[in-house]
Motif scaffolding. Structure first.
Motif, PDB file in Angstrom:
ATOM      1  N   LEU A 113       2.738  -3.024   9.881  1.00 24.49           N
ATOM      2  CA  LEU A 113       3.266  -2.905   8.547  1.00 24.49           C
ATOM      3  C   LEU A 113       4.460  -3.498   8.237  1.00 24.49           C
ATOM      4  O   LEU A 113       5.669  -2.918   8.738  1.00 24.49           O
ATOM      5  N   PRO A 114       4.826  -5.070   7.818  1.00 29.01           N
ATOM      6  CA  PRO A 114       5.842  -5.590   7.806  1.00 29.01           C
ATOM      7  C   PRO A 114       6.910  -4.932   6.868  1.00 29.01           C
ATOM      8  O   PRO A 114       8.250  -5.146   7.228  1.00 29.01           O
ATOM      9  N   SER A 155       0.793  -1.399  -0.298  1.00 31.97           N
ATOM     10  CA  SER A 155      -0.093   0.050  -0.130  1.00 31.97           C
ATOM     11  C   SER A 155       0.901   1.178  -0.044  1.00 31.97           C
ATOM     12  O   SER A 155       2.067   1.072   0.388  1.00 31.97           O
ATOM     13  N   ASN A 156       0.239   2.326  -0.313  1.00 37.17           N
ATOM     14  CA  ASN A 156       0.907   3.630  -0.343  1.00 37.17           C
ATOM     15  C   ASN A 156       1.425   3.908   1.069  1.00 37.17           C
ATOM     16  O   ASN A 156       2.563   4.369   1.341  1.00 37.17           O
ATOM     17  N   ASP A 157       0.536   3.703   2.141  1.00 36.60           N
ATOM     18  CA  ASP A 157       0.877   3.936   3.426  1.00 36.60           C
ATOM     19  C   ASP A 157       2.104   3.122   3.801  1.00 36.60           C
ATOM     20  O   ASP A 157       2.950   3.550   4.476  1.00 36.60           O
ATOM     21  N   GLU A 158       2.146   1.869   3.425  1.00 39.75           N
ATOM     22  CA  GLU A 158       3.333   1.033   3.922  1.00 39.75           C
ATOM     23  C   GLU A 158       4.509   1.403   3.236  1.00 39.75           C
ATOM     24  O   GLU A 158       5.634   1.586   3.834  1.00 39.75           O
ATOM     25  N   VAL A 184       6.881   1.604  16.121  1.00 38.62           N
ATOM     26  CA  VAL A 184       5.241   1.912  15.881  1.00 38.62           C
ATOM     27  C   VAL A 184       4.728   0.855  15.006  1.00 38.62           C
ATOM     28  O   VAL A 184       3.631   0.658  15.172  1.00 38.62           O
ATOM     29  N   LYS A 185       5.563   0.687  13.854  1.00 38.70           N
ATOM     30  CA  LYS A 185       4.937  -0.164  12.688  1.00 38.70           C
ATOM     31  C   LYS A 185       5.266  -1.445  12.517  1.00 38.70           C
ATOM     32  O   LYS A 185       4.891  -2.140  11.641  1.00 38.70           O
TER      33      LYS A 185
END
Length: 131
Positions: free
Chosen positions: A54-55, A14-17, A49-50
């Motif tokens: 988000l791997p 994803s763009n977020d990842e 945090v991630k």
């Protein structure tokens, strides 16, 4: 250097990842505002945090953290040599320190671009202290 064995296909990210992976690398530049130790704190915060949600971002933040820990260890060793030689060693450590700074900036930018493209990046000559 791209390690295809652990690379996640860019189409599944994803763009977020990808954005968080980019921030994992670029957060090291906070070192310019925190007396040098931000190079470790920025990627550490992103990784903490991630790491569960988000791997890909967590992997890239951990890679940035390991690289910046390695660079910090080398930087501290250069200071120890400088101080241990009562300043005479600066003729060796200053050029090495400037070369380290240049390599650090270039590799961080290359890693950030790779992460933004959804490609796994592995820094060369890095101690893998955080697994």
């Amino acid at each position: 250097m791209i390690d295809d064995t652990t690379a996640t296909p860019p189409s599944t990210l994803s763009n977020d990842e990808r954005t968080w992976a980019l921030l994992g690398h670029l957060s090291a530049f906070s070192a310019f505002f925190t007396a040098g130790f931000g190079c470790v704190l920025g990627p550490l915060v992103v990784w903490l945090v991630k790491r569960d949600s988000l791997p890909f971002a967590a992997d890239q933040a951990r890679e940035a953290l390991n690289f910046n820990l390695t660079a910090l260890i080398v930087w501290i060793a250069l200071w120890i040599v400088t101080i241990g030689t009562f300043g005479i060693g600066i003729f060796l450590t200053l050029p090495l320190g400037l070369a380290l700074l240049g390599v650090w900036i270039v590799l961080t930018i290359v890693a950030a671009i790779s992460a933004n493209n959804g490609q796994t990046y592995r820094y060369p000559l890095t101690l893998r202290l955080i697994k």
